[in-house]
Write a protein that holds these residues in place. Sequence first.
Motif, PDB file in Angstrom:
ATOM      1  N   LEU A   7       0.915  -1.193   0.025  1.00 39.15           N
ATOM      2  CA  LEU A   7      -0.068  -0.199   0.021  1.00 39.15           C
ATOM      3  C   LEU A   7       0.710   1.121  -0.137  1.00 39.15           C
ATOM      4  O   LEU A   7       0.452   2.287  -0.675  1.00 39.15           O
ATOM      5  CB  LEU A   7      -0.786   0.089   1.151  1.00 39.15           C
ATOM      6  N   ALA A   8       1.933   1.401   0.785  1.00 36.76           N
ATOM      7  CA  ALA A   8       2.738   2.568   0.755  1.00 36.76           C
ATOM      8  C   ALA A   8       3.333   2.580  -0.552  1.00 36.76           C
ATOM      9  O   ALA A   8       3.615   4.039  -1.058  1.00 36.76           O
ATOM     10  CB  ALA A   8       3.670   2.058   1.846  1.00 36.76           C
ATOM     11  N   PHE A   9       3.979   1.503  -1.042  1.00 39.20           N
ATOM     12  CA  PHE A   9       4.589   1.686  -2.452  1.00 39.20           C
ATOM     13  C   PHE A   9       3.727   2.380  -3.371  1.00 39.20           C
ATOM     14  O   PHE A   9       3.978   3.145  -4.195  1.00 39.20           O
ATOM     15  CB  PHE A   9       4.894   0.413  -2.901  1.00 39.20           C
ATOM     16  N   LEU A  10       2.428   1.803  -3.522  1.00 41.61           N
ATOM     17  CA  LEU A  10       1.593   2.364  -4.549  1.00 41.61           C
ATOM     18  C   LEU A  10       1.171   3.884  -4.312  1.00 41.61           C
ATOM     19  O   LEU A  10       0.931   4.581  -5.260  1.00 41.61           O
ATOM     20  CB  LEU A  10       0.163   1.470  -4.327  1.00 41.61           C
TER      21      LEU A  10
ATOM     22  N   VAL B 199       4.146   5.975  -5.781  1.00 40.84           N
ATOM     23  CA  VAL B 199       4.010   5.886  -6.980  1.00 40.84           C
ATOM     24  C   VAL B 199       2.794   6.922  -7.395  1.00 40.84           C
ATOM     25  O   VAL B 199       2.873   7.664  -8.347  1.00 40.84           O
ATOM     26  CB  VAL B 199       3.739   4.650  -7.501  1.00 40.84           C
ATOM     27  N   ALA B 200       1.430   7.021  -6.626  1.00 42.24           N
ATOM     28  CA  ALA B 200       0.557   7.840  -7.007  1.00 42.24           C
ATOM     29  C   ALA B 200       0.673   9.151  -6.614  1.00 42.24           C
ATOM     30  O   ALA B 200       0.248  10.150  -7.280  1.00 42.24           O
ATOM     31  CB  ALA B 200      -0.749   7.169  -6.055  1.00 42.24           C
ATOM     32  N   LYS B 201       1.826   9.496  -5.685  1.00 39.36           N
ATOM     33  CA  LYS B 201       2.164  10.800  -5.482  1.00 39.36           C
ATOM     34  C   LYS B 201       2.960  11.388  -6.754  1.00 39.36           C
ATOM     35  O   LYS B 201       2.756  12.839  -7.002  1.00 39.36           O
ATOM     36  CB  LYS B 201       2.932  10.780  -4.255  1.00 39.36           C
ATOM     37  N   TYR B 202       3.930  10.641  -7.102  1.00 36.88           N
ATOM     38  CA  TYR B 202       4.399  11.021  -8.347  1.00 36.88           C
ATOM     39  C   TYR B 202       3.568  11.471  -9.471  1.00 36.88           C
ATOM     40  O   TYR B 202       3.512  12.697 -10.035  1.00 36.88           O
ATOM     41  CB  TYR B 202       5.519  10.184  -8.788  1.00 36.88           C
ATOM     42  N   VAL B 203       2.672  10.703  -9.470  1.00 40.03           N
ATOM     43  CA  VAL B 203       1.571  10.893 -10.763  1.00 40.03           C
ATOM     44  C   VAL B 203       0.939  12.310 -10.283  1.00 40.03           C
ATOM     45  O   VAL B 203       0.401  13.251 -11.143  1.00 40.03           O
ATOM     46  CB  VAL B 203       0.617   9.816 -10.761  1.00 40.03           C
ATOM     47  N   PHE B 204       0.534  12.297  -8.958  1.00 41.72           N
ATOM     48  CA  PHE B 204      -0.113  13.680  -8.531  1.00 41.72           C
ATOM     49  C   PHE B 204       0.660  14.925  -8.750  1.00 41.72           C
ATOM     50  O   PHE B 204       0.019  16.064  -9.372  1.00 41.72           O
ATOM     51  CB  PHE B 204      -0.548  13.416  -7.143  1.00 41.72           C
ATOM     52  N   ILE B 205       1.998  14.828  -8.373  1.00 38.32           N
ATOM     53  CA  ILE B 205       2.833  16.065  -8.684  1.00 38.32           C
ATOM     54  C   ILE B 205       2.894  16.385  -9.985  1.00 38.32           C
ATOM     55  O   ILE B 205       3.190  17.511 -10.421  1.00 38.32           O
ATOM     56  CB  ILE B 205       4.027  15.962  -7.770  1.00 38.32           C
ATOM     57  N   ALA B 206       3.090  15.246 -11.035  1.00 35.70           N
ATOM     58  CA  ALA B 206       3.210  15.415 -12.263  1.00 35.70           C
ATOM     59  C   ALA B 206       2.242  16.179 -12.817  1.00 35.70           C
ATOM     60  O   ALA B 206       2.271  17.048 -13.804  1.00 35.70           O
ATOM     61  CB  ALA B 206       3.432  13.981 -12.816  1.00 35.70           C
ATOM     62  N   VAL B 207       0.805  15.781 -12.406  1.00 33.69           N
ATOM     63  CA  VAL B 207      -0.537  16.471 -13.070  1.00 33.69           C
ATOM     64  C   VAL B 207      -0.336  17.834 -12.597  1.00 33.69           C
ATOM     65  O   VAL B 207      -0.568  18.825 -13.486  1.00 33.69           O
ATOM     66  CB  VAL B 207      -1.734  15.712 -12.193  1.00 33.69           C
ATOM     67  N   ILE B 208      -0.274  18.215 -11.125  1.00 30.84           N
ATOM     68  CA  ILE B 208      -0.180  19.320 -10.703  1.00 30.84           C
ATOM     69  C   ILE B 208       1.029  20.365 -11.363  1.00 30.84           C
ATOM     70  O   ILE B 208       0.791  21.618 -11.887  1.00 30.84           O
ATOM     71  CB  ILE B 208      -0.051  19.392  -9.303  1.00 30.84           C
ATOM     72  N   GLY B 209       2.040  19.846 -11.666  1.00 27.76           N
ATOM     73  CA  GLY B 209       3.047  20.363 -12.385  1.00 27.76           C
ATOM     74  C   GLY B 209       3.039  20.733 -13.661  1.00 27.76           C
ATOM     75  O   GLY B 209       3.498  21.803 -13.985  1.00 27.76           O
ATOM     76  N   GLY B 210       2.019  19.876 -14.374  1.00 28.20           N
ATOM     77  CA  GLY B 210       1.662  20.426 -15.747  1.00 28.20           C
ATOM     78  C   GLY B 210       0.806  21.374 -15.623  1.00 28.20           C
ATOM     79  O   GLY B 210       0.648  22.246 -16.615  1.00 28.20           O
TER      80      GLY B 210
END
Length: 384
Positions: free
Chosen positions: A269-272, A275-286
């Motif tokens: 669960l922590a690993f997922l 990874v979800a945090k990277y996707v989240f910051i990538a979306v907000i960064g975009g």
Amino acid sequence: MRFCLFVSTLLLWALGCRAQGVGPNQQFFPVHDFRNDWLVYDQTYKSYVPFIDEQHAQVNSLSFFLDAESNRRYYLLISTRQTGYLFIDAALKRRLNASEWLVLNLDSLYRAYRKPELFLTIHGSPGVEDKQVFIGHLKSAAQKEVAAAETRLSILPRRSSAYPNFFTLSLLFIAALNAYLFNFHHRAFIRFFDLTDLLSITDRDELFLVNRPLGLINLLFLLNLSFITAYLYMIVQSKNIDLFLSRALLLRGPGLFDLILTFFELSGLAFLLFVAKYVFIAVIGGLYRLEQVVNLHFFKAIQSSLIFFTAGAILVAIISANTPANATWSSTWLMVPFVSFYVLRLALLYVVIANKGVVKNLYLFSYLCIVELIPLTIGVRFAL
């Protein structure tokens, strides 16, 4: 013939007790009688021992263990002929009025304490003859329930537990994983655990780490961080600090195999979530046109977390090994260092990203608030 007569008498007595019922107005069927489960504290052995009439007739405090998890949907019935007091996990909960029944809903107790087993003590008159304690099944729904509130104080006798063995095995597993990373990915290991590099505001743009956030090497170190996070989380759970009420969701049982399964579930669960945090910051960064700093942000976040959580795991392991197993930790000891770490990391991320000189301060502040500060605030609000 005598044996058959004895068995018949015993069955008739049991059926008579069941038909008669126990508790106030005999509204409950008896499920378990605690008359043979009493414990007293022995100063000689410094532990709790079974009650013996000849030795403990003058003892005023009598205790017993209650399996709240296995007896859910039942009720705990307590009555004393003289006034006394009920303690749950060494915390005073109720006054026991003379010759009155106290009825506690075991579902309420389990929800309040989130523990499979509770330690109850009745303090009052000496001996056990004037005390009646049952687990009962309600005949009708007319009896009013008494719900127990949660307590932070816990002074319990030592019980055998699988936690020490589990924490030893999991710590060895994490140490073996770090040894593997040190030997086979030495350059990345040194970079991730380099405190000087973490505090440096100049960007060392190494393609094999920063520009490949979900590459194999980074994922291995992310998995290592997930195992360390799960290890710390389970230590917190073992000290009766229930984060996000997760004990009800992840509590399989007290056995070693159950704890190992829970450990790997939490790690996954922590690993997922990482990874979800990277996707989240990538979306907000975009959205803020900060694509060029997203990977650096994620790398610095993982690097700082690895250093902090690894140091925390070592420190917590040392403290646990040198404190009593039944010692309860205050949630304040947990929240203060973790909140301080995340606030300092937020400041570091701001300085590192602003040093690149590619973004306005207002955009950067809004970006970091959304991806770092707001999740931290919500997490602290609902953690305990």
